[in-house]
Design an enzyme around this catalytic site. Structure first.
Site, short mmCIF file in Angstrom:
data_model
loop_
_atom_site.label_atom_id
_atom_site.label_comp_id
_atom_site.label_asym_id
_atom_site.label_seq_id
_atom_site.Cartn_x
_atom_site.Cartn_y
_atom_site.Cartn_z
N CYS A 1 -0.18 4.32 1.76
CA CYS A 1 -0.56 5.31 2.76
C CYS A 1 0.51 5.57 3.82
O CYS A 1 0.58 6.65 4.38
CB CYS A 1 -1.88 4.94 3.43
SG CYS A 1 -1.94 3.26 4.07
N LYS B 1 -12.35 -5.05 2.12
CA LYS B 1 -11.80 -4.20 3.17
C LYS B 1 -12.73 -3.02 3.38
O LYS B 1 -12.96 -2.22 2.46
CB LYS B 1 -10.40 -3.72 2.75
CG LYS B 1 -9.74 -2.83 3.80
CD LYS B 1 -8.33 -2.46 3.38
CE LYS B 1 -7.69 -1.55 4.40
NZ LYS B 1 -6.34 -1.13 3.99
N TYR C 1 -2.64 -9.34 16.06
CA TYR C 1 -1.61 -8.82 16.95
C TYR C 1 -1.49 -9.69 18.20
O TYR C 1 -0.55 -9.53 18.97
CB TYR C 1 -1.93 -7.36 17.33
CG TYR C 1 -1.98 -6.46 16.12
CD1 TYR C 1 -0.81 -5.93 15.58
CD2 TYR C 1 -3.19 -6.20 15.46
CE1 TYR C 1 -0.85 -5.14 14.44
CE2 TYR C 1 -3.24 -5.42 14.33
CZ TYR C 1 -2.06 -4.89 13.82
OH TYR C 1 -2.11 -4.12 12.68
N LYS D 1 -11.76 -7.93 6.14
CA LYS D 1 -11.15 -7.05 7.13
C LYS D 1 -12.02 -5.85 7.41
O LYS D 1 -12.50 -5.25 6.44
CB LYS D 1 -9.80 -6.58 6.56
CG LYS D 1 -9.05 -5.63 7.43
CD LYS D 1 -7.84 -5.10 6.70
CE LYS D 1 -7.21 -4.03 7.57
NZ LYS D 1 -6.25 -3.24 6.89
N CYS E 1 0.86 -1.18 0.00
CA CYS E 1 0.00 0.00 0.00
C CYS E 1 0.90 1.23 0.00
O CYS E 1 2.11 1.13 0.12
CB CYS E 1 -0.93 0.02 1.20
SG CYS E 1 -2.40 1.02 0.87
N GLU F 1 -16.75 -7.65 -4.90
CA GLU F 1 -15.32 -7.36 -4.67
C GLU F 1 -14.50 -8.64 -4.73
O GLU F 1 -13.45 -8.69 -5.36
CB GLU F 1 -15.12 -6.70 -3.29
CG GLU F 1 -15.30 -5.20 -3.28
CD GLU F 1 -14.12 -4.46 -3.91
OE1 GLU F 1 -13.15 -5.11 -4.34
OE2 GLU F 1 -14.18 -3.22 -3.98
#
Ligand code: PBG
Ligand code: ZN
Length: 332
Positions: free
Chosen positions: A122, A203, A321, A256, A120, A241
């Site tokens: 960003c 997403k 995580y 996500k 990505c 999608e």
């Protein structure tokens, strides 16, 4: 003669029998641990909204990698915080970019650990959007439009440079249209036809990414991501999608965030036969962590229940995580 009532509790009366009839079993081999890598040296800084999660400079990474590998977690997902950002996101595709260098380091130290590269822009653009931006004036206001096709070229360069550095899996998260096709072609042309694409197919434009944007320093500087990420209200659109990604050559599909989208996961799993990835995102981690630190919930039981729900909804793999914690708990 009356119909006898059913004694469901027969199969719940002991740990042994419960374990025999259990439908969903978690395994450290299901997990992918995200890692934030940053420029500089001597950096191991905790992300304030994600206790237990750190930004590492490359010289500080060894211990983390060792732990992950010893726990039997097969893969890491890399996010980079570069030293410099510009409008093009040049540092995303630099040969000596932070993700590229981290990939080389990890593959040299732990060749069997799979490196998944988040593709990505960003984290690398000064405006914080996932693609190229065209600024213009509209009724006296300065507006920015995120361009689709112009972004694809930069994303392809990024994916190819990640593959050159040794990434095992390319995971594009940008939500531009046609990104899977463009990246597939780009990888194939450069001799990387063997590298799979894990597409962030579905997403959503979610508030649950808040802590990530602090960690990766990637909040958009104007506007939001609603013109490219999906509307949380839509489920049927998720099928469109995912279908386009399948047609374009995706090897794995992702949904996500996870917790608020388990219905979407189940639908995608039933509809497509590709491996499915759940992304248990930063805000989901932060909520549980915060409550656990207050002593309001049992962290271990809650995290394992959450991860189990994702597998039950059809996930083959979970990016989380909590991977290290969960792997440790599962071994106990
Ligand atoms: C980059 C990206 C984001 C996440 C993964 N890749 C953030 C975003 O789209 O703003 C979110 C991950 C998380 O919250 O853990 N596009
Ligand atoms: Zn992005």
């Amino acid at each position: 003669m009356g119909v006898p009532f059913t004694r469901h509790r027969r199969l719940r009366q002991s740990a042994a029998i419960r374990s025999m009839v259990r439908e969903t079993v978690l395994n450290p081999a299901d997990f992918i641990q995200p890692i934030y890598v940053t420029f500089g040296t001597g950096v191991k800084r905790e992300i304030s909204s994600m206790p237990g999660v750190y930004r590492f400079s490359l010289d500080q990474l060894e211990e983390e990698l060792k732990e992950i590998s010893e726990l039997g977690i097969p893969a890491v997902l890399l996010f980079g915080i570069p030293e410099t950002k510009d409008s093009l996101g040049t540092s995303a595709f630099a040969d000596d970019g932070i993700v590229q260098e981290a990939t080389r380091l990890i593959k040299s130290r732990y060749p069997e650990l799979l490196v998944v590269a988040d593709t990505c822009l960003c984290e690398f653009t000064d405006h914080g959007h996932c693609g190229m931006v065209h600024m213009h004036e509209h009724n006296g206001d300065i507006c920015g439009e995120v361009l689709n096709d112009e972004s694809l070229e930069v994303l392809v360069r990024t994916a190819v440079s990640q593959a050159k550095a040794g990434a095992d899996i390319i995971a594009p998260s940008n939500m531009m249209d046609g990104f899977v096709q463009a990246i597939r072609q780009g990888l194939d042309q450069e001799g990387f036809s063997h590298i799979p694409i894990m597409s962030y197919s579905v997403k959503y434009a979610s508030a649950f990414y808040g802590p990530f944007r602090e960690a990766a320093d990637s909040a958009p500087q104007f506007g939001d991501r609603k013109s490219y990420q999906m509307d949380p209200a839509n489920a049927r659109e998720a099928l469109r999608e995912a279908e386009s990604d399948v047609l374009e050559g995706a090897d794995m599909l992702m949904v996500k965030p996870s917790l608020s989208y388990l219905d979407v996961m189940r639908t995608i799993k039933d509809q497509f036969d590709l491996p499915m990835v759940a992304y248990n995102v930063s805000g989901e981690y932060a909520m549980v962590k915060a409550a656990a630190l207050q002593g309001w919930i049992d962290e271990k039981a809650t995290v394992l229940e959450i991860l189990t729900s994702m597998k039950r909804a059809g996930a083959d793999m979970i990016i989380t995580y909590s991977a290290k914690d969960a792997a440790r708990w599962l071994k106990q």
